[in-house]
Design an enzyme around this catalytic site. Structure first.
Site, PDB file in Angstrom:
ATOM      1  N   HIS A  41      98.365  55.670  65.014  1.00 37.49           N
ATOM      2  CA  HIS A  41      98.410  55.044  63.688  1.00 37.49           C
ATOM      3  C   HIS A  41      97.071  55.123  62.950  1.00 37.49           C
ATOM      4  CE1 HIS A  41     102.448  53.771  64.597  1.00 37.49           C
ATOM      5  NE2 HIS A  41     102.011  53.277  65.728  1.00 37.49           N
ATOM      6  N   ARG A  76     107.736  63.706  69.294  1.00 39.68           N
ATOM      7  CA  ARG A  76     106.638  62.852  68.802  1.00 39.68           C
ATOM      8  C   ARG A  76     105.620  62.603  69.908  1.00 39.68           C
ATOM      9  NH1 ARG A  76     105.810  56.977  68.681  1.00 39.68           N
ATOM     10  NH2 ARG A  76     105.041  56.230  66.655  1.00 39.68           N
ATOM     11  N   GLN A  88     104.659  56.744  59.229  1.00 33.73           N
ATOM     12  CA  GLN A  88     104.312  55.744  60.250  1.00 33.73           C
ATOM     13  C   GLN A  88     103.235  56.222  61.222  1.00 33.73           C
ATOM     14  OE1 GLN A  88     105.670  55.358  64.008  1.00 33.73           O
ATOM     15  NE2 GLN A  88     106.988  53.590  63.682  1.00 33.73           N
ATOM     16  N   SER A 101     106.243  50.313  66.206  1.00 38.34           N
ATOM     17  CA  SER A 101     105.770  51.678  66.422  1.00 38.34           C
ATOM     18  C   SER A 101     106.907  52.553  66.975  1.00 38.34           C
ATOM     19  CB  SER A 101     104.551  51.668  67.344  1.00 38.34           C
ATOM     20  OG  SER A 101     103.972  52.955  67.449  1.00 38.34           O
ATOM     21  N   LEU A 102     106.770  53.028  68.206  1.00 38.62           N
ATOM     22  CA  LEU A 102     107.835  53.806  68.851  1.00 38.62           C
ATOM     23  C   LEU A 102     109.178  53.081  68.748  1.00 38.62           C
ATOM     24  CD1 LEU A 102     109.169  55.687  71.066  1.00 38.62           C
ATOM     25  CD2 LEU A 102     108.211  54.088  72.721  1.00 38.62           C
ATOM     26  N   GLN A 161     105.113  51.384  72.872  1.00 38.82           N
ATOM     27  CA  GLN A 161     104.370  51.842  74.051  1.00 38.82           C
ATOM     28  C   GLN A 161     103.497  50.711  74.594  1.00 38.82           C
ATOM     29  OE1 GLN A 161     102.745  55.652  73.322  1.00 38.82           O
ATOM     30  NE2 GLN A 161     101.513  55.746  75.188  1.00 38.82           N
TER      31      GLN A 161
END
Length: 295
Positions: free
Chosen positions: A197, A112, A246, A87-88, A9
């Protein structure tokens, strides 16, 4: 060895994917399929929406995923020796390596994103980039503040000298002040809607865990380096557990890239919007080749 890496992102931009849609029959088919899977015209938002339209987490995450994976698949039979995603981007890496189908991965990304946005709307939280401080100092200051009952953690280890902190709005502000006093060159608040996170994502994690447990994961065609431990994984059960963890764990990107280089990866190709990962790569190890797909 060639590795493909996928952004997270923040790499989105207005018009993303439009040229791909117009020039590739494979891409057009996948973009149309994405609209069908999500039940709304996300491609219209990607091609014609404003930066503000694309900033909502529930839109941003599917949009970045779609652009990244469609870019990879539309390029033909690319052969990866390893993949990783920030991440994503880990979902994009899993789709590119065949651990998840495009359809299942997009559904999970959407679930998500919606769960994370819900978390963001129910609490005052945020993130900030810390530039020019050692990892240990950032972690120590965050831990000291968290001991008082306010949550702030080191969330993204992006490259040497660049760490993102995440947590309660007040705790992030307090940590930012202390980190500047400790010698940070700059601490920059990020225009993100919540504390990604960090432990504040636990409600979203519970929703994601349920969705992941109901989704079929296959053995990937190459090792997938995951954010939580920066290690290579091919076991579907391990991959699922790491993907769930995660959401509340830090993204160990610096260590991920270093481990991939040690394993023999000598060329990195970024797939998706923007070139954020190329910039981080150069700060992690300038000696390793890093390009963008299509260059």
């Amino acid at each position: 060895m060639k590795a493909y890496v996928f952004p997270g992102q923040g790499s989105q931009f207005p018009g993303m994917g439009k040229e791909l849609y117009q020039n590739s029959p494979v891409a057009k088919q996948l973009f149309d399929k994405a609209d069908e899977i999500l039940g709304f015209g996300i491609t219209k938002l990607m091609f014609e929406g404003t930066a503000e339209d694309l900033k909502q987490t529930k839109v941003t995450q599917p949009a970045v995923f779609i652009h990244s994976v469609v870019s990879f698949l539309a390029a033909g039979n690319l052969s990866a020796d390893a993949v990783a995603g920030h991440s994503l981007g880990e979902f994009s890496a899993l789709a590119a390596s065949g651990a998840l189908t495009f359809e299942d991965a997009l559904k999970l990304v959407s679930q998500r994103a919606v769960a994370m946005q819900k978390c963001c709307e129910t609490q005052k939280s945020g993130m900030a980039a810390v530039l020019g401080l050692e990892d240990e100092i950032v972690e120590k200051i965050c831990a000291e503040i968290s001991e008082t009952g306010k949550i702030v953690v080191a969330a993204n280890f992006n490259c040497p000298g660049q760490i993102v902190i995440s947590g309660d709005e007040a705790a992030v502000q307090q940590a930012s002040k202390r980190l500047e006093e400790a010698g940070a060159k700059r601490v920059v608040p990020l225009q993100l809607s919540g504390a990604f996170h960090s432990p504040l994502m636990q409600p979203a994690q519970a929703e994601l865990e349920k969705a992941i447990s109901q989704t079929n994961f296959s053995t990937p065609t190459c090792p997938v380096y995951q954010n939580v431990d920066a290690q290579a994984h091919t076991n579907p059960d391990e991959i699922k557990a790491n993907l769930i963890a995660q959401l509340t764990s830090p993204v160990r990107w610096t260590k991920t890239i270093q481990n991939m280089i040690v394993a023999g990866c000598s060329e990195f190709v970024e797939c998706g919007p923007g070139n954020v990962l190329q910039g981080l790569q150069r700060k992690i190890d300038r000696s390793v080749k890093c390009t963008h797909l299509g260059e």
